[in-house]
Design an enzyme around this catalytic site. Structure first.
Site, PDB file in Angstrom:
ATOM      1  N   ASP A  41       0.792  -1.100  -0.229  1.00 52.87           N
ATOM      2  CA  ASP A  41      -0.017   0.054   0.089  1.00 52.87           C
ATOM      3  C   ASP A  41       0.928   0.958   0.017  1.00 52.87           C
ATOM      4  OD1 ASP A  41      -2.211  -1.805   0.215  1.00 52.87           O
ATOM      5  OD2 ASP A  41      -2.394  -1.367   2.283  1.00 52.87           O
ATOM      6  N   TYR A  69       5.067  -8.534   8.934  1.00 46.85           N
ATOM      7  CA  TYR A  69       4.727  -7.000   9.184  1.00 46.85           C
ATOM      8  C   TYR A  69       4.850  -6.682  10.627  1.00 46.85           C
ATOM      9  CZ  TYR A  69       2.711  -7.579   4.531  1.00 46.85           C
ATOM     10  OH  TYR A  69       2.364  -7.865   3.100  1.00 46.85           O
ATOM     11  N   ASP A  83      -7.218   2.356   6.869  1.00 50.70           N
ATOM     12  CA  ASP A  83      -6.085   3.007   7.236  1.00 50.70           C
ATOM     13  C   ASP A  83      -6.275   4.444   7.541  1.00 50.70           C
ATOM     14  OD1 ASP A  83      -5.698   3.934   4.936  1.00 50.70           O
ATOM     15  OD2 ASP A  83      -4.249   2.893   4.152  1.00 50.70           O
ATOM     16  N   ARG A 174      -4.540  -4.774   6.860  1.00 47.70           N
ATOM     17  CA  ARG A 174      -5.564  -3.622   7.203  1.00 47.70           C
ATOM     18  C   ARG A 174      -6.975  -4.198   7.433  1.00 47.70           C
ATOM     19  NH1 ARG A 174      -6.940  -1.042   2.277  1.00 47.70           N
ATOM     20  NH2 ARG A 174      -5.478  -2.475   1.192  1.00 47.70           N
TER      21      ARG A 174
END
Length: 297
Positions: A41, A69, A83, A174
């Site tokens: 992203d 992550y 987000d 997300r």
């Protein structure tokens, strides 16, 4: 134009797209044949493997690798993009205990189903979902099977939680953050996200775009290109003579005894040049190496 072959592990900064990162590498290397192996992203940072030259043939392998992550989840806030880049839809009080947080997060570890977000690059009927989302259109998406191997809680400072996630391909962090927030009854979204590894490539091997450009200006850009076979380093290497190497290059299976059927093997020519990934197989009742993907120029 140059003819490099290998992998650039870019440390993507926040605020630019994966597509723009490809453009940066293409300019730095003065090459056209360049491609990334899985979108990050724009608001995320971290490991973005970018393949150059014949190495682009390995994209199918890299996109299937596990990812790791480091994510900061903001509880109590729900947005349309899941987000902080999106429009705030809800702001709720966060009345949860640390024990409740740990209990809920543990429920997401394992094989689960996840519905991809509207703001994603998935194509439906030839259109990217994010294009539809920007038009205010929301369509039904099928849940996907993913695996969350682990979620380690780094710190809890409400309304924020920082976690380290190890997951399978196709996982949207997300969505995971939003689902955790919903399970806690307050909602949530991603405040910060960094990909710390993609397959064997880790953040310590990643180079920021400005450093890549600096190497390019000094004529030392090769220093940023990892050899393609570094991705397959966990597979046993086999060196062939010229005759058999040429047969592999031509896509012909070669008889080769003593290897574990089903396993993958790196193949090098007589000069030690990595030329292919093969798999041990049985053909006509004889053990052989079958070409899976060739990487020779």
């Amino acid at each position: 134009m140059n003819d490099y072959c290998g992998i650039v592990i870019l440390n993507k900064p926040v605020g630019i797209s994966s597509h723009k990162c490809v453009g940066i590498v293409r300019k730095a290397l003065d090459m056209k044949k360049v491609g990334h192996t899985g979108t990050l992203d724009p608001e995320a940072s971290g490991v973005l493997p970018i393949l150059v030259g014949p190495a682009t043939r390995a994209s199918d392998f890299l996109t299937t690798e596990d990812k790791r992550y480091r994510a900061t989840i903001l509880l109590g806030t729900k947005t349309d993009t899941l987000d902080m880049a999106g429009e705030i839809l809800e702001e709720n009080p966060v009345n949860v205990t640390e024990e409740e947080i740990r209990f809920v997060i543990n429920k997401f570890i394992g094989d689960i189903k996840q519905i991809p977000p509207m703001y994603s690059a998935i194509q439906v009927n030839g259109q990217r979902l994010y294009h539809l989302a920007r038009q205010g259109v929301e369509i039904e998406r099928e849940a996907r099977d993913i695996t969350i191997f682990s979620i380690e809680i780094e710190k809890i400072e409400l309304p924020e939680i920082t976690v380290n996630v190890h997951c399978s391909k196709g996982t949207y962090i997300r969505t995971l953050a939003s689902d955790i927030g919903d399970a806690l009854g307050c909602g949530g979204c991603i405040k910060a996200l960094e990909r710390t590894s993609s397959g064997v490539f880790t953040i310590d091997k990643a180079i920021p775009p400005e450093e890549l450009m600096a190497l390019s200006e000094k004529g030392e850009v090769e220093k940023a290109i990892l050899p393609l076979d570094s991705f397959f380093e966990n597979y046993e290497a086999i060196k062939l003579d010229k005759k058999r190497a040429d047969r592999v290059k031509n896509g012909v299976s070669i008889y080769y005894r003593g290897k574990t059927i089903g396993n993958f093997y790196r193949v090098y020519d007589e000069n030690g040049v990595f030329i292919a990934l093969t798999q041990a197989d049985i053909i006509d009742e004889r053990e052989c190496l079958r070409l899976i993907k060739g990487f020779y120029k």
